[in-house]
Design an enzyme around this catalytic site. Sequence first.
Site, PDB file in Angstrom:
ATOM      1  N   ASP A 114      -2.542  24.537  22.964  1.00 14.63           N
ATOM      2  CA  ASP A 114      -2.615  23.371  22.086  1.00 14.63           C
ATOM      3  C   ASP A 114      -3.132  23.865  20.736  1.00 14.63           C
ATOM      4  OD1 ASP A 114      -3.530  21.076  20.702  1.00 14.63           O
ATOM      5  OD2 ASP A 114      -3.888  20.006  22.581  1.00 14.63           O
ATOM      6  N   ASN A 141       4.646  24.432  13.024  1.00 10.26           N
ATOM      7  CA  ASN A 141       5.657  23.387  13.214  1.00 10.26           C
ATOM      8  C   ASN A 141       5.165  22.251  14.101  1.00 10.26           C
ATOM      9  OD1 ASN A 141       8.584  22.316  13.564  1.00 10.26           O
ATOM     10  ND2 ASN A 141       7.903  22.757  15.657  1.00 10.26           N
ATOM     11  N   TYR A 185      -0.524   9.955  10.069  1.00 10.25           N
ATOM     12  CA  TYR A 185       0.430  11.079  10.070  1.00 10.25           C
ATOM     13  C   TYR A 185       0.648  11.575   8.644  1.00 10.25           C
ATOM     14  CZ  TYR A 185       5.052  13.337  10.364  1.00 10.25           C
ATOM     15  OH  TYR A 185       6.116  14.222  10.268  1.00 10.25           O
TER      16      TYR A 185
HETATM   17  N1  LIG Z   1      11.920  14.959  13.412  1.00 11.85           N
HETATM   18  C1  LIG Z   1      11.728  14.458  12.211  1.00 11.85           C
HETATM   19  O1  LIG Z   1      12.382  13.493  11.796  1.00 11.85           O
HETATM   20  C2  LIG Z   1      10.722  15.051  11.277  1.00 11.85           C
HETATM   21  C3  LIG Z   1      10.679  14.649   9.941  1.00 11.85           C
HETATM   22  C4  LIG Z   1       9.729  15.203   9.102  1.00 11.85           C
HETATM   23  C5  LIG Z   1       8.848  16.161   9.580  1.00 11.85           C
HETATM   24  N2  LIG Z   1       8.900  16.527  10.899  1.00 11.85           N
HETATM   25  C6  LIG Z   1       7.957  17.551  11.361  1.00 11.85           C
HETATM   26  O2  LIG Z   1       8.678  18.609  11.954  1.00 11.85           O
HETATM   27  C7  LIG Z   1       7.921  19.191  12.996  1.00 11.85           C
HETATM   28  C8  LIG Z   1       8.735  19.249  14.271  1.00 11.85           C
HETATM   29  O3  LIG Z   1       9.163  17.949  14.589  1.00 11.85           O
HETATM   30  P1  LIG Z   1      10.095  17.634  15.827  1.00 11.85           P
HETATM   31  O4  LIG Z   1      10.726  16.333  15.539  1.00 11.85           O
HETATM   32  O5  LIG Z   1      10.926  18.824  16.156  1.00 11.85           O
HETATM   33  O6  LIG Z   1       8.989  17.413  16.952  1.00 11.85           O
HETATM   34  P2  LIG Z   1       9.172  17.187  18.521  1.00 11.85           P
HETATM   35  O7  LIG Z   1       8.155  16.191  18.894  1.00 11.85           O
HETATM   36  O8  LIG Z   1      10.585  16.974  18.892  1.00 11.85           O
HETATM   37  O9  LIG Z   1       8.755  18.621  19.102  1.00 11.85           O
HETATM   38  C9  LIG Z   1       7.484  19.109  18.867  1.00 11.85           C
HETATM   39  C10 LIG Z   1       7.104  20.087  19.956  1.00 11.85           C
HETATM   40  O10 LIG Z   1       5.735  20.446  19.690  1.00 11.85           O
HETATM   41  C11 LIG Z   1       4.994  20.382  20.892  1.00 11.85           C
HETATM   42  N3  LIG Z   1       3.613  20.046  20.540  1.00 11.85           N
HETATM   43  C12 LIG Z   1       3.128  18.820  20.218  1.00 11.85           C
HETATM   44  N4  LIG Z   1       1.818  18.885  19.987  1.00 11.85           N
HETATM   45  C13 LIG Z   1       1.461  20.167  20.142  1.00 11.85           C
HETATM   46  C14 LIG Z   1       0.237  20.851  20.057  1.00 11.85           C
HETATM   47  N5  LIG Z   1      -0.901  20.174  19.781  1.00 11.85           N
HETATM   48  N6  LIG Z   1       0.211  22.186  20.292  1.00 11.85           N
HETATM   49  C15 LIG Z   1       1.343  22.844  20.616  1.00 11.85           C
HETATM   50  N7  LIG Z   1       2.549  22.245  20.721  1.00 11.85           N
HETATM   51  C16 LIG Z   1       2.609  20.921  20.492  1.00 11.85           C
HETATM   52  C17 LIG Z   1       5.660  19.319  21.741  1.00 11.85           C
HETATM   53  O11 LIG Z   1       5.412  19.527  23.130  1.00 11.85           O
HETATM   54  C18 LIG Z   1       7.133  19.502  21.367  1.00 11.85           C
HETATM   55  O12 LIG Z   1       7.805  20.362  22.245  1.00 11.85           O
HETATM   56  C19 LIG Z   1       6.649  18.348  13.115  1.00 11.85           C
HETATM   57  O13 LIG Z   1       5.606  18.963  12.383  1.00 11.85           O
HETATM   58  C20 LIG Z   1       7.036  17.041  12.471  1.00 11.85           C
HETATM   59  O14 LIG Z   1       5.932  16.341  11.981  1.00 11.85           O
HETATM   60  C21 LIG Z   1       9.812  16.010  11.752  1.00 11.85           C
END
Ligand SMILES: NC(=O)c1ccc[n+]([C@@H]2O[C@H](COP(=O)([O-])OP(=O)(O)OC[C@H]3O[C@@H](n4cnc5c(N)ncnc54)[C@H](O)[C@@H]3O)[C@@H](O)[C@H]2O)c1
Length: 245
Positions: free
Chosen positions: A63, A86, A157
């Site tokens: 984590d 990420n 967030y």
């Molecule tokens: N998807 C979007 O629309 C979007 C838009 C803007 C920014 N983001 C950013 O992009 C990044 C990735 O987003 P996503 O949509 O692929 O996320 P997601 O939720 O699909 O995947 C994130 C992964 O991170 C893991 N995770 C969560 N908390 C964790 C922790 N504390 N330690 C280790 N692993 C952890 C989860 O198990 C998951 O597998 C994030 O930082 C998100 O804020 C996403």
Amino acid sequence: MFNLTGRTALVTGAGQNIGAGIARALGAMGANVLVNDLRTDRADEIVEELRSNGVTALSTVFDVTDRLAIDRAVAAHGPIDVLVNNAGNGGAETMLPKRFVDTNPADWRGPMQVNTDGVLHCCHAVLPTMVERGHGRIITISSAAGTHGVGLGFVPYSVGKGGSLSLMRSLALEHGRDGITANSVALGIMDSVRIETARALTQTVPAGRLGSPDDVGSLCAYLASDEAAWITGQTIGLNGGSFTS
Ligand SMILES: NC(=O)c1ccc[n+]([C@@H]2O[C@H](COP(=O)([O-])OP(=O)(O)OC[C@H]3O[C@@H](n4cnc5c(N)ncnc54)[C@H](O)[C@@H]3O)[C@@H](O)[C@H]2O)c1
């Protein structure tokens, strides 16, 4: 050009979606990839996929808010040349929209912990060996919610993302002469949105489509490269032309 052979890259939250796209792109450029996730099954699946494509990959489950666990992983698999922060969104929890005025202070901690504290801890854990070795690349996946705000009930967030943007800028200033760059990638609307809203959202994007994990992977691959040595302290909008001001 753009070769990461011999570099070790740690991608947090790489067990699915955007992080997996980043891991694929860095692996395709020759990096040894440490696939982090909270969930073993997710990390293992991406590692298996990368290995089947000839990439040297290892699963490292922790984590990003747990400093002892990060330190253990870095000691076991480091030194880290490229860190991609990420892991984000709501961390282990699903983010539910709520107007700020209706939140309790307790609601703020989860998103802020993963999006700011997690980034602080991971950077702090890998920086000493980056400084020692005179090279490092730190990339943080941020959001338009951090650069522009979001009026949909995700204030904690947004604050968490804004905090990590500031961290990248300051690290860039403190470590410019150590051969370390620190940048943020502020994502726009990605293709993981709910299918019912995808069409309407697509119409708001000047480029005419939503963003994909591959789009993010390509930019990270560049920022991780030696050729990107003069890009630091930047917040790069990756959004198909949205959020231009
Ligand atoms: N998807 C979007 O629309 C979007 C838009 C803007 C920014 N983001 C950013 O992009 C990044 C990735 O987003 P996503 O949509 O692929 O996320 P997601 O939720 O699909 O995947 C994130 C992964 O991170 C893991 N995770 C969560 N908390 C964790 C922790 N504390 N330690 C280790 N692993 C952890 C989860 O198990 C998951 O597998 C994030 O930082 C998100 O804020 C996403």
